[in-house]
Design an enzyme around this catalytic site. Structure first.
Site, PDB file in Angstrom:
ATOM      1  N   ASP A  58      23.489  31.410  23.699  1.00 24.44           N
ATOM      2  CA  ASP A  58      22.304  32.155  23.258  1.00 24.44           C
ATOM      3  C   ASP A  58      21.087  31.675  24.050  1.00 24.44           C
ATOM      4  OD1 ASP A  58      20.972  33.943  21.659  1.00 24.44           O
ATOM      5  OD2 ASP A  58      20.804  32.580  19.939  1.00 24.44           O
ATOM      6  N   LYS A  81      23.776  35.813  25.310  1.00 22.99           N
ATOM      7  CA  LYS A  81      23.082  36.771  24.440  1.00 22.99           C
ATOM      8  C   LYS A  81      21.584  36.555  24.581  1.00 22.99           C
ATOM      9  CE  LYS A  81      22.529  36.115  19.803  1.00 22.99           C
ATOM     10  NZ  LYS A  81      21.058  36.155  19.704  1.00 22.99           N
ATOM     11  N   GLU A 119      17.580  38.279  23.104  1.00 22.64           N
ATOM     12  CA  GLU A 119      16.936  39.132  22.106  1.00 22.64           C
ATOM     13  C   GLU A 119      16.018  40.147  22.774  1.00 22.64           C
ATOM     14  OE1 GLU A 119      14.917  36.722  19.179  1.00 22.64           O
ATOM     15  OE2 GLU A 119      16.685  35.466  18.841  1.00 22.64           O
ATOM     16  N   ASP A 144      20.718  29.749  19.261  1.00 20.39           N
ATOM     17  CA  ASP A 144      19.533  28.876  19.276  1.00 20.39           C
ATOM     18  C   ASP A 144      19.081  28.584  17.843  1.00 20.39           C
ATOM     19  OD1 ASP A 144      18.409  31.332  18.684  1.00 20.39           O
ATOM     20  OD2 ASP A 144      16.754  31.159  20.117  1.00 20.39           O
ATOM     21  N   SER A 145      19.782  29.191  16.854  1.00 20.64           N
ATOM     22  CA  SER A 145      19.566  28.807  15.456  1.00 20.64           C
ATOM     23  C   SER A 145      19.866  27.327  15.267  1.00 20.64           C
ATOM     24  CB  SER A 145      20.445  29.651  14.526  1.00 20.64           C
ATOM     25  OG  SER A 145      21.797  29.648  14.943  1.00 20.64           O
ATOM     26  N   GLU A 175      21.022  42.622  13.793  1.00 24.17           N
ATOM     27  CA  GLU A 175      20.770  41.660  12.706  1.00 24.17           C
ATOM     28  C   GLU A 175      19.827  42.281  11.682  1.00 24.17           C
ATOM     29  OE1 GLU A 175      19.477  37.750  13.922  1.00 24.17           O
ATOM     30  OE2 GLU A 175      19.007  37.175  11.858  1.00 24.17           O
TER      31      GLU A 175
END
Ligand code: KIV
Length: 285
Positions: A88, A118, A120, A49-50, A187
């Site tokens: 993501d 993925k 978070e 999602d970056s 990270e």
């Protein structure tokens, strides 16, 4: 072009871990870059999602929607048919409930052909991981600097520097592993903390982004590797080539050549035969 390789699968990734061979993982958001990454032999691809920042120009990842992710993940899958592609999960597509998480994870699999998702967060997200895994979808956790919580974390900074905070990350990693995550991304966690988590991992692949060499594999953000993100370059990123500079020089050359009529040249346009041209002129009389 390299010869076509076999599809990268979960058993392949675990075999690499068993053999002590590090896994390569990069972010990617579009077809031509996916094509290049596939040719280069990149094993895992993260449609992160970056992309909200690197591709769409937002200041954070928070405005990214599931529809944005689906469009980009589809393009990546078309360009990289054999890579292990991870979708993501964007902000608020899994936090509200386990059911929301399963539905959105399912979109990555059904609509994009992803191999895994993925998300978070630590122990508080373990039930989301468990639900997704029980729905038959391989899931990766993400700890340390988690960009969707950047406001709560106080900015883009190393996480787990104190013993107490490091212990929390180690406990979170165990919670995600127990919930069924097949991998966890760390990270911006200190290398020693990453090493402790990797040593304690039991059937879970630990990946590092700026967290040192002791993990089972490495992730980098593609745009940081090639000077393609103009706003900043994180310390952990290694620049493998300045494509941004090459492209900028090319663009300046184009503007100059159009201005001074050096472009286009005959090889850059299409002609018409004399006969057809004369006939056309007659038709226009
Ligand atoms: O969105 C992304 O690219 C990520 C990385 C920062 C790990 O989640």
């Amino acid at each position: 072009m390299t010869e076509t390789r076999k599809k990268i699968t979960l058993p392949y990734l675990f075999k690499k871990v068993t053999e002590g061979q590090p896994i390569s993982w990069l972010t990617c958001y579009d077809y031509p870059t996916a094509f290049l990454q596939e040719q280069a032999g990149v094993e895992m691809i993260l449609v992160g999602d970056s992309l909200g920042m690197t591709m769409l120009g937002y200041d954070s990842t928070l405005p990214v929607t599931m529809d944005d992710m689906v469009r980009h993940a589809q393009a990546v899958r078309r360009g990289a048919p054999t890579a292990f592609v991870v979708g993501d999960m964007p902000y608020m597509t899994y936090q509200p409930s386990v059911e929301t998480a399963i539905r959105n994870a399912g979109r990555f699999m059904a609509e994009c052909g992803c191999d895994a998702i993925k998300l978070e967060g630590g122990a508080s997200m373990a039930d989301r991981i468990k639900g997704i895994v029980e729905a038959g979808i391989p899931a990766i956790g993400h700890l340390g600097l988690t960009p969707q919580s950047v406001s709560a974390l106080g900015g883009f900074r190393v996480q787990g520097k104190s013993a107490l905070l490091a212990k929390k990350i180690i406990d979170d990693a165990k919670a995600l592993e127990r919930a069924g995550a097949f991998a966890i991304l760390l990270e911006m966690v200190p290398d020693r903390v990453c090493q402790l988590i990797t040593e304690r991992a039991d059937g879970c692949i630990i990946m590092s982004l700026g967290s040192g060499p002791h993990a089972h594999g490495q992730l980098l953000i593609y745009h940081d590797m090639f000077g393609l993100y103009p706003k900043f370059k994180p310390k952990m990123a290694k620049v493998y080539g300045n494509a941004g500079e090459v492209i900028l020089n090319g663009l300046k050359g184009y503007v100059t050549e159009v201005g001074n009529k050096q472009f286009p040249q005959p090889e850059n346009w299409f002609g018409m035969s004399d006969d057809e041209y004369q006939e056309l002129k007659q038709l226009l009389k």
